[in-house]
Motif scaffolding. Structure first.
Motif, PDB file in Angstrom:
ATOM      1  N   THR A   6       0.832  -1.199   0.000  1.00  0.00           N
ATOM      2  CA  THR A   6       0.000   0.000   0.000  1.00  0.00           C
ATOM      3  C   THR A   6       0.868   1.252   0.000  1.00  0.00           C
ATOM      4  O   THR A   6       0.595   2.224  -0.727  1.00  0.00           O
ATOM      5  CB  THR A   6      -0.939   0.004   1.222  1.00  0.00           C
ATOM      6  N   GLU A   7       1.922   1.253   0.809  1.00  0.00           N
ATOM      7  CA  GLU A   7       2.843   2.392   0.861  1.00  0.00           C
ATOM      8  C   GLU A   7       3.540   2.582  -0.489  1.00  0.00           C
ATOM      9  O   GLU A   7       3.653   3.701  -0.991  1.00  0.00           O
ATOM     10  CB  GLU A   7       3.875   2.171   1.968  1.00  0.00           C
ATOM     11  N   LEU A   8       4.015   1.485  -1.070  1.00  0.00           N
ATOM     12  CA  LEU A   8       4.654   1.581  -2.379  1.00  0.00           C
ATOM     13  C   LEU A   8       3.668   2.084  -3.419  1.00  0.00           C
ATOM     14  O   LEU A   8       4.015   2.905  -4.284  1.00  0.00           O
ATOM     15  CB  LEU A   8       5.219   0.218  -2.795  1.00  0.00           C
ATOM     16  N   GLY A   9       2.437   1.601  -3.345  1.00  0.00           N
ATOM     17  CA  GLY A   9       1.408   2.028  -4.287  1.00  0.00           C
ATOM     18  C   GLY A   9       1.078   3.508  -4.175  1.00  0.00           C
ATOM     19  O   GLY A   9       0.603   4.119  -5.136  1.00  0.00           O
ATOM     20  N   ALA A  10       1.336   4.080  -3.000  1.00  0.00           N
ATOM     21  CA  ALA A  10       1.124   5.517  -2.791  1.00  0.00           C
ATOM     22  C   ALA A  10       2.362   6.329  -3.161  1.00  0.00           C
ATOM     23  O   ALA A  10       2.374   7.552  -2.986  1.00  0.00           O
ATOM     24  CB  ALA A  10       0.741   5.776  -1.333  1.00  0.00           C
ATOM     25  N   GLY A  11       3.396   5.642  -3.656  1.00  0.00           N
ATOM     26  CA  GLY A  11       4.602   6.341  -4.083  1.00  0.00           C
ATOM     27  C   GLY A  11       5.591   6.634  -2.978  1.00  0.00           C
ATOM     28  O   GLY A  11       6.487   7.477  -3.149  1.00  0.00           O
ATOM     29  N   ARG A  12       5.445   5.956  -1.831  1.00  0.00           N
ATOM     30  CA  ARG A  12       6.307   6.242  -0.693  1.00  0.00           C
ATOM     31  C   ARG A  12       7.362   5.156  -0.486  1.00  0.00           C
ATOM     32  O   ARG A  12       7.112   3.977  -0.732  1.00  0.00           O
ATOM     33  CB  ARG A  12       5.465   6.394   0.578  1.00  0.00           C
ATOM     34  N   LYS A  13       8.531   5.556  -0.022  1.00  0.00           N
ATOM     35  CA  LYS A  13       9.612   4.617   0.278  1.00  0.00           C
ATOM     36  C   LYS A  13       9.245   3.778   1.498  1.00  0.00           C
ATOM     37  O   LYS A  13       8.625   4.266   2.450  1.00  0.00           O
ATOM     38  CB  LYS A  13      10.916   5.369   0.562  1.00  0.00           C
ATOM     39  N   VAL A  14       9.631   2.510   1.474  1.00  0.00           N
ATOM     40  CA  VAL A  14       9.428   1.603   2.601  1.00  0.00           C
ATOM     41  C   VAL A  14      10.796   1.209   3.150  1.00  0.00           C
ATOM     42  O   VAL A  14      11.658   0.737   2.399  1.00  0.00           O
ATOM     43  CB  VAL A  14       8.648   0.341   2.177  1.00  0.00           C
ATOM     44  N   ALA A  15      11.001   1.424   4.435  1.00  0.00           N
ATOM     45  CA  ALA A  15      12.255   1.061   5.090  1.00  0.00           C
ATOM     46  C   ALA A  15      12.001  -0.096   6.047  1.00  0.00           C
ATOM     47  O   ALA A  15      11.164  -0.006   6.950  1.00  0.00           O
ATOM     48  CB  ALA A  15      12.818   2.259   5.838  1.00  0.00           C
ATOM     49  N   LEU A  16      12.714  -1.200   5.835  1.00  0.00           N
ATOM     50  CA  LEU A  16      12.622  -2.396   6.663  1.00  0.00           C
ATOM     51  C   LEU A  16      14.023  -2.743   7.164  1.00  0.00           C
ATOM     52  O   LEU A  16      15.014  -2.238   6.627  1.00  0.00           O
ATOM     53  CB  LEU A  16      12.055  -3.564   5.852  1.00  0.00           C
ATOM     54  N   PRO A  17      14.141  -3.593   8.176  1.00  0.00           N
ATOM     55  CA  PRO A  17      15.474  -3.993   8.629  1.00  0.00           C
ATOM     56  C   PRO A  17      16.293  -4.590   7.484  1.00  0.00           C
ATOM     57  O   PRO A  17      15.907  -5.595   6.898  1.00  0.00           O
ATOM     58  CB  PRO A  17      15.177  -5.047   9.707  1.00  0.00           C
ATOM     59  N   GLY A  18      17.376  -3.927   7.136  1.00  0.00           N
ATOM     60  CA  GLY A  18      18.256  -4.440   6.093  1.00  0.00           C
ATOM     61  C   GLY A  18      17.815  -4.156   4.674  1.00  0.00           C
ATOM     62  O   GLY A  18      18.462  -4.587   3.725  1.00  0.00           O
ATOM     63  N   LEU A  19      16.717  -3.411   4.483  1.00  0.00           N
ATOM     64  CA  LEU A  19      16.180  -3.236   3.129  1.00  0.00           C
ATOM     65  C   LEU A  19      15.419  -1.918   3.012  1.00  0.00           C
ATOM     66  O   LEU A  19      14.655  -1.549   3.901  1.00  0.00           O
ATOM     67  CB  LEU A  19      15.235  -4.397   2.800  1.00  0.00           C
ATOM     68  N   GLU A  20      15.629  -1.213   1.905  1.00  0.00           N
ATOM     69  CA  GLU A  20      14.832  -0.048   1.557  1.00  0.00           C
ATOM     70  C   GLU A  20      14.308  -0.234   0.140  1.00  0.00           C
ATOM     71  O   GLU A  20      15.072  -0.600  -0.759  1.00  0.00           O
ATOM     72  CB  GLU A  20      15.656   1.235   1.634  1.00  0.00           C
ATOM     73  N   VAL A  21      13.008  -0.007  -0.051  1.00  0.00           N
ATOM     74  CA  VAL A  21      12.389  -0.118  -1.380  1.00  0.00           C
ATOM     75  C   VAL A  21      11.704   1.201  -1.681  1.00  0.00           C
ATOM     76  O   VAL A  21      10.923   1.701  -0.870  1.00  0.00           O
ATOM     77  CB  VAL A  21      11.365  -1.269  -1.445  1.00  0.00           C
ATOM     78  N   GLU A  22      12.000   1.757  -2.853  1.00  0.00           N
ATOM     79  CA  GLU A  22      11.416   3.048  -3.206  1.00  0.00           C
ATOM     80  C   GLU A  22      10.881   3.011  -4.634  1.00  0.00           C
ATOM     81  O   GLU A  22      11.592   2.621  -5.559  1.00  0.00           O
ATOM     82  CB  GLU A  22      12.451   4.168  -3.094  1.00  0.00           C
ATOM     83  N   PRO A  23       9.604   3.416  -4.826  1.00  0.00           N
ATOM     84  CA  PRO A  23       9.061   3.503  -6.190  1.00  0.00           C
ATOM     85  C   PRO A  23       9.592   4.747  -6.897  1.00  0.00           C
ATOM     86  O   PRO A  23       9.770   5.797  -6.285  1.00  0.00           O
ATOM     87  CB  PRO A  23       7.552   3.583  -5.969  1.00  0.00           C
ATOM     88  N   VAL A  24       9.841   4.604  -8.192  1.00  0.00           N
ATOM     89  CA  VAL A  24      10.354   5.701  -9.006  1.00  0.00           C
ATOM     90  C   VAL A  24       9.445   5.835 -10.222  1.00  0.00           C
ATOM     91  O   VAL A  24       9.144   4.836 -10.884  1.00  0.00           O
ATOM     92  CB  VAL A  24      11.799   5.424  -9.475  1.00  0.00           C
ATOM     93  N   SER A  25       9.011   7.046 -10.512  1.00  0.00           N
ATOM     94  CA  SER A  25       8.216   7.265 -11.715  1.00  0.00           C
ATOM     95  C   SER A  25       8.953   8.250 -12.608  1.00  0.00           C
ATOM     96  O   SER A  25       9.913   8.887 -12.196  1.00  0.00           O
ATOM     97  CB  SER A  25       6.831   7.805 -11.361  1.00  0.00           C
ATOM     98  N   GLY A  26       8.507   8.371 -13.831  1.00  0.00           N
ATOM     99  CA  GLY A  26       9.138   9.316 -14.729  1.00  0.00           C
ATOM    100  C   GLY A  26      10.065   8.666 -15.719  1.00  0.00           C
ATOM    101  O   GLY A  26      10.165   7.433 -15.807  1.00  0.00           O
ATOM    102  N   GLY A  27      10.778   9.510 -16.473  1.00  0.00           N
ATOM    103  CA  GLY A  27      11.594   9.055 -17.586  1.00  0.00           C
ATOM    104  C   GLY A  27      13.032   8.809 -17.233  1.00  0.00           C
ATOM    105  O   GLY A  27      13.365   8.434 -16.100  1.00  0.00           O
ATOM    106  N   SER A  28      13.911   9.069 -18.215  1.00  0.00           N
ATOM    107  CA  SER A  28      15.311   8.691 -18.080  1.00  0.00           C
ATOM    108  C   SER A  28      16.025   9.450 -16.964  1.00  0.00           C
ATOM    109  O   SER A  28      16.888   8.897 -16.287  1.00  0.00           O
ATOM    110  CB  SER A  28      16.042   8.901 -19.404  1.00  0.00           C
ATOM    111  N   GLN A  29      15.668  10.725 -16.727  1.00  0.00           N
ATOM    112  CA  GLN A  29      16.323  11.478 -15.663  1.00  0.00           C
ATOM    113  C   GLN A  29      16.019  10.871 -14.298  1.00  0.00           C
ATOM    114  O   GLN A  29      16.900  10.749 -13.452  1.00  0.00           O
ATOM    115  CB  GLN A  29      15.879  12.950 -15.695  1.00  0.00           C
ATOM    116  N   ASP A  30      14.759  10.474 -14.089  1.00  0.00           N
ATOM    117  CA  ASP A  30      14.391   9.792 -12.849  1.00  0.00           C
ATOM    118  C   ASP A  30      15.109   8.451 -12.760  1.00  0.00           C
ATOM    119  O   ASP A  30      15.529   8.027 -11.677  1.00  0.00           O
ATOM    120  CB  ASP A  30      12.879   9.576 -12.789  1.00  0.00           C
TER     121      ASP A  30
END
Length: 546
Positions: free
Chosen positions: A337-361
Motif C-alpha cells: 500500500t505504501e509503495l502504491g502511494a509512491g512512498r519509500k518503505v524502510a525495513l530492517p536491512g532493506l529499503e524499497v522506493e518507487p520511481v516514476s518518470g523518464g530517463s532522468q528519474d
C-alpha cells in the motif's frame, strides 16, 4: 449447451471460448483476450468477431493478463452490454492493464471504452470459493482459486440437461476452464505470494486445459524456494558488495515485480537473522521500483493480500509466507500500500522506493539504488530499455532475468550475446532466473490438475479433455502424456474417455459430437500441404486472382 473455441487454438495468446446455452437463449464467453506476438498474430486483434457482441450476455474472466482480457474494451465498443464476472482483484488489475493498453496507438479502443465495461465482482459479501452463481434458468458458474497470479480463478459452467439421474432429477453436466494453471501445490508453495490452486470438480464432464508448458518438465531444483533465494543472494553479494556494481531486473509490472519485492523482503529477513549484518555490509540494500504501472498495481496488492474469505482464511496469500518473511499478511499488505502511494518503505536491512518518470528519474534511481526493478520485461521500451542501455555497458553490473523474453526483443538479443562465449561480450553479466519465477505449471503440474481427485472418487465420471492455449508441439506432447497417465489407471485418478485438441468447430456438450465441418483455415492448411504450397505461394495466387 455448445462450445466453440475462438482464441488460443494455434498458440498461447488470445484466449476466448464461446458458449451457447440454447435452453435459456444465453450466450457467454470465457475470457476475451488479445493476441500477442508477431505482426501476423497481432493482426487477429482487428479481425471481425465470429459472434455478435451485443448478443453476449456474460464474460467469465479467469484473470487479468492481457491475453485473457485485452479485447474486452473492443467487445464493449462493438455492442457488448453484459457483465464481466471475475474476482475483485482481477477487476482492479484489469482496469489498470486495460487503461495502459488503451494508450497504445495500435489498439481499436480508447479509455472511454475501458470505462464502459460493467464488472460484477463474484467475491463480495459472504464469499467462498466454489460458491454457485446463477446465470440463467438451468445455468450456473463456480469460480475456483488458481495460483497463477493475484485474483486468478478457473471457472466451471454447469447446465441442466433433458436427461434425468437415477432419482428422476434433471441431470447436470459441467465444463471446467482452467485459465492459466499456476505452479503452486499443497506440498510446495515455492513462489512467494500465492496459495495453491484448486482442482476441478470430480464429476466434471469436460475439462478445458491450457498447455503452455505441456511439453516441459521443470527441473526439481527450480521448484525450491531456498534455491531461488540463494541465487538472488549470490548475485547481490557478487555484484553489489563484490564488484561495486548494480543489479538490473527487467520485469513484468503485474505480479512478477511484486514477487521480486517479496523475495527481497524474505531475503532480508533471512539475512538479518544471521550473526553477520545483511550481505556483510552495515547498511540496507537499496531497491528501486522503476515502473509507474507496477507502482499502481502495488496498491491493488496492498488491498487484496490481506483479504479473507468467509471462513477467515486468506483468500490468496500463501499461509506459510508470514512466518517466512517475519511479518503478517496485514503488514505485507501495508508495505505494498505504501509503495502504491509512491512512498519509500524502510525495513530492517532493506529499503524499497518507487520511481516514476523518464530517463532522468531513472538516472537518479541508478545513482541511489543497488537494485533496479524496471518495466517492461522485454526491454524494448520504457524504463527497462533505458536501464539496459545504461547499465548493460558495464561489466561490474548484472542483469537478472525473471520472465519470458521473446525472440527479437532487445532483452533477448542482449542476453544471447552475453551468454555466447564467441561474441566478445564486455558488458553486464547475465544471471538467468526465469525458470525459478515461471507462474505456469509444467507438464507434471498440468497432469495433476487433470487427474488428482483429492480422494473424492464416489461421484467420479469419465471426462473429456480439451487441450487449448499452447504451441503445436506442446499440445501434442501433453496429449501423449495424458494418454500415458490414463492408461496407468491409478486408483484415485480421474477417468478420461477422450482427449481432443481444441479447434474452431461447434461442439455439442450434450451429445458429445461436433456439429459443423472443418474450419476453412484447416482446409487451407491441408490443401497447402497436399500441393506443397508455401504462404507466399498462396499470397501470390490471391493477388493473381484479384
Amino acid at each position: 449447451m455448445k462450445v466453440k473455441f475462438v482464441g488460443a487454438i494455434d498458440g498461447v495468446t488470445g484466449s476466448c471460448s464461446w458458449l451457447k446455452h440454447e435452453a435459456s437463449n444465453t450466450q457467454l464467453l470465457v475470457d476475451c483476450g488479445m493476441h500477442q506476438g508477431t505482426h501476423d498474430t497481432q493482426f487477429k486483434n482487428h479481425e471481425q468477431f465470429p459472434f455478435r457482441p451485443a448478443e453476449i450476455k456474460y464474460v467469465l474472466l479467469t484473470h487479468a493478463h492481457i491475453d485473457h482480457c485485452g479485447l474486452l474494451p473492443r467487445l464493449v465498443k462493438e455492442g457488448f452490454r453484459g457483465y464481466v464476472y471475475c474476482t475483485s482483484a482481477t477487476r482492479d488489475v484489469a482496469k489498470l492493464l486495460l487503461a495502459d493498453s488503451a494508450r497504445q496507438q495500435n489498439n481499436d479502443y480508447k479509455q472511454h471504452h475501458v470505462d464502459q465495461i460493467k464488472w460484477h465482482a463474484i467475491d463480495q459479501d459472504d464469499f467462498s470459493w466454489r460458491k454457485m452463481l446463477r446465470l440463467a434458468d438451468g445455468l450456473s458458474v463456480n469460480f475456483m482459486r488458481s495460483s497463477h497470479v493475484l485474483g486468478a480463478a478457473m471457472v466451471s459452467v454447469a447446465w441442466q440437461t433433458s436427461e434425468t439421474d437415477g432419482s428422476g432429477k434433471p441431470l447436470l453436466k459441467s465444463i471446467c476452464f482452467s485459465g492459466d494453471i499456476g505452479c503452486q501445490d499443497k506440498t510446495n508453495c515455492y513462489l512467494p505470494l500465492m496459495k495453491d490452486g484448486f482442482e476441478p470438480f470430480p464429476n466434471a464432464d469436460y475439462l478445458v486445459v491450457e498447455s503452455t508448458y505441456g511439453a516441459t518438465v521443470r527441473n526439481a531444483e527450480h521448484k525450491v524456494a531456498q534455491n531461488r533465494l540463494a541465487a538472488l543472494s549470490d548475485a547481490v553479494e557478487r555484484t553489489v558488495f563484490g564488484k561495486g556494481g548494480k543489479i538490473f531486473i527487467p520485469s513484468f509490472s503485474f505480479h512478477r515485480a511484486q514477487e521480486i519485492i517479496t523475495d527481497f523482503i524474505w531475503l532480508a529477513e533471512e539475512e538479518a537473522s544471521e550473526i553477520e549484518p545483511m550481505f556483510h555490509e552495515r547498511r540496507p540494500l537499496r531497491v528501486a521500483l522503476h515502473s509507474a504501472l507496477a507502482t499502481k498495481l502495488c496498491k491493488v496488492f496492498g488491498k487484496y493480500l490481506s483479504a479473507r474469505i468467509s471462513s477467515g482464511k486468506y483468500q490468496y496469500l500463501n499461509n506459510e509466507l508470514p512466518e517466512r518473511i517475519g511479518m503478517s499478511g496485514d503488514q505485507l499488505a501495508k508495505v505494498f500500500t505504501e509503495l502504491g502511494a509512491g512512498r519509500k518503505v524502510a525495513l530492517p536491512g532493506l529499503e524499497v522506493e518507487p520511481v516514476s518518470g523518464g530517463s532522468q528519474d531513472g538516472d537518479r534511481a541508478s545513482d541511489w539504488a543497488d537494485v533496479i526493478i524496471a518495466s517492461a520485461g522485454m526491454c524494448d521500451h520504457g524504463p527497462a530499455k533505458h536501464h539496459l542501455e545504461e547499465l548493460g555497458k558495464d561489466s561490474k553490473n548484472t542483469l537478472i532475468t525473471t520472465g519470458f523474453l521473446s525472440a527479437g526483443s532487445a532483452g533477448k538479443r542482449f542476453i544471447s550475446k552475453a551468454l555466447d562465449p564467441t561474441s566478445g561480450h564486455t558488458g553486464a553479466e547475465v544471471v538467468e532466473m526465469s525458470h525459478y519465477y515461471s507462474a505456469h505449471g509444467d507438464q507434471t503440474k498440468l497432469l495433476d490438475h487433470i487427474f488428482n481427485l483429492e480422494g473424492y472418487t464416489e461421484s467420479m465420471r469419465e471426462t473429456v479433455i480439451f487441450i487449448n492455449h499452447g504451441e503445436d508441439n506442446g499440445k501434442s506432447a501433453f496429449k501423449e502424456a495424458i494418454a500415458n497417465r490414463a492408461r496407468e489407471i491409478k486408483p484415485n485418478d480421474r477417468r478420461i474417455s477422450e482427449i481432443q485438441l481444441a479447434n474452431g468447430q461447434w461442439f455439442n456438450l450434450d451429445t458429445g459430437r461436433y456439429e459443423d465441418g472443418p474450419r476453412p483455415e484447416e482446409e487451407l492448411k491441408k490443401a497447402m500441404l497436399e500441393k506443397g504450397l508455401s504462404a507466399d505461394d498462396v499470397k501470390k495466387l490471391i493477388e493473381h486472382v484479384s
